[in-house]
Design a protein around this motif. Structure first.
Motif, PDB file in Angstrom:
ATOM      1  N   GLU A  92      -1.393  -1.286   3.950  1.00 45.53           N
ATOM      2  CA  GLU A  92      -0.630  -2.258   2.900  1.00 45.53           C
ATOM      3  C   GLU A  92      -0.453  -3.450   3.811  1.00 45.53           C
TER       4      GLU A  92
ATOM      5  N   GLU B 203       2.802  -8.424   8.332  1.00 39.41           N
ATOM      6  CA  GLU B 203       3.139  -7.128   8.058  1.00 39.41           C
ATOM      7  C   GLU B 203       2.045  -5.974   7.558  1.00 39.41           C
TER       8      GLU B 203
ATOM      9  N   ARG C  88      -3.762  -4.137  -0.483  1.00 38.71           N
ATOM     10  CA  ARG C  88      -3.995  -2.619   0.219  1.00 38.71           C
ATOM     11  C   ARG C  88      -5.572  -3.172   0.564  1.00 38.71           C
TER      12      ARG C  88
ATOM     13  N   ALA D 101       0.948  -7.559   4.193  1.00 34.35           N
ATOM     14  CA  ALA D 101       1.717  -8.707   3.486  1.00 34.35           C
ATOM     15  C   ALA D 101       2.033  -9.692   4.335  1.00 34.35           C
TER      16      ALA D 101
ATOM     17  N   ARG E 139       1.237  -8.524  -1.648  1.00 35.55           N
ATOM     18  CA  ARG E 139       0.824  -7.404  -0.957  1.00 35.55           C
ATOM     19  C   ARG E 139      -0.610  -7.120  -1.569  1.00 35.55           C
TER      20      ARG E 139
END
Length: 248
Positions: free
Chosen positions: A213, A195, A241, A215, A239
């Motif tokens: 971001e 994602e 960054r 994930a 998650r």
């Protein structure tokens, strides 16, 4: 209108018409031989600069496909000659209206449409080891000194393969809305094991900034989940960054 001004205008129109006639009938084979950029070779060339085709275009030893062109005469009046270009590759196509300024190193591409394999493009455009299926739909792409100065439209990439990554990723969507200033585009995943929600900025020639971001997505393999732990900044709940830029 006095007679002297009329004569000047008629003479100017006659010169433009003569130049247009010369350009229209100038053999494309000679034009490509004399003016093609270094590393670009064409074979099976037919027609004129105005309208013609090449059975094959080779860029630095990498075959692209067959290219045809058709001039758009209105651009001559603004010193921005334009052609409708159609490139047919072994597994896809790219087409659009290409205009170049005779007064500066500036090109504009409108209605750019395409569908092709990334691996079919030369390394100058796509690094070695990168593969995937791309679909392009850009309303406008403005280049200044070869770098995007304005982009409007969208593109998608599916089955993205990257060096060092053990599985194909995507599909991803890249959206560049109409925007004042330097290009800014959104990058989002449309499914798949990873994602992604981020953006890319092109603030100046040769400069770029990427932030997103990341994930685990749909049915992610254990290797991807474990690998994400070493990517960027931890945001919690799996998650991360990631920020990258052209600046050191």
């Amino acid at each position: 209108m006095n007679s002297r001004r009329r004569i000047v205008l008629l003479a100017g129109a006659g010169i433009l018409a003569a130049l247009a006639g010369i350009v229209a009938h100038f053999p494309a084979r000679l034009a490509l031989a004399w003016f093609a950029p270094p590393g670009v070779v064409a074979w099976g060339v037919e027609g004129s600069v105005w309208e013609g085709r090449a059975a094959g275009i080779i860029v630095r030893g990498h075959g692209l496909g067959a290219l045809s062109w058709d001039a758009q005469p209105a651009g001559l009046l603004t010193l921005q000659p334009a052609w409708r270009l159609d490139l047919r590759t072994a597994d896809g196509f790219v087409s659009g209206r290409f205009a170049t300024s005779l007064l500066g190193n500036r090109q504009r591409i409108d209605d750019l449409e395409g569908a092709l394999e990334l691996a079919s493009l030369p390394p100058a455009l796509v690094p070695d080891g990168v593969a995937g299926q791309a679909r392009i739909g850009l309303q406008t792409l403005l280049l200044e000194s070869g770098w995007p100065a304005a982009v409007t439209g969208r593109a998608t990439v599916a089955g993205l393969e990257l060096p060092g990554v053990i599985l194909a990723l995507g599909p991803f969507e890249f959206v560049f809305p109409e925007h004042d200033g330097t290009p800014v585009g959104a990058i989002r995943s449309l499914g798949g094991p990873l994602e992604v929600d981020g953006q890319i900025e092109l603030p100046g020639s040769g400069q770029w900034r990427f932030s997103a971001e990341l994930a685990p997505g749909e049915n992610p393999p254990r290797e991807l989940v474990d690998g994400l732990r070493f990517v960027g900044e931890d945001l919690g709940n799996g998650r991360r960054r990631l920020e990258m830029s052209s600046e050191p």
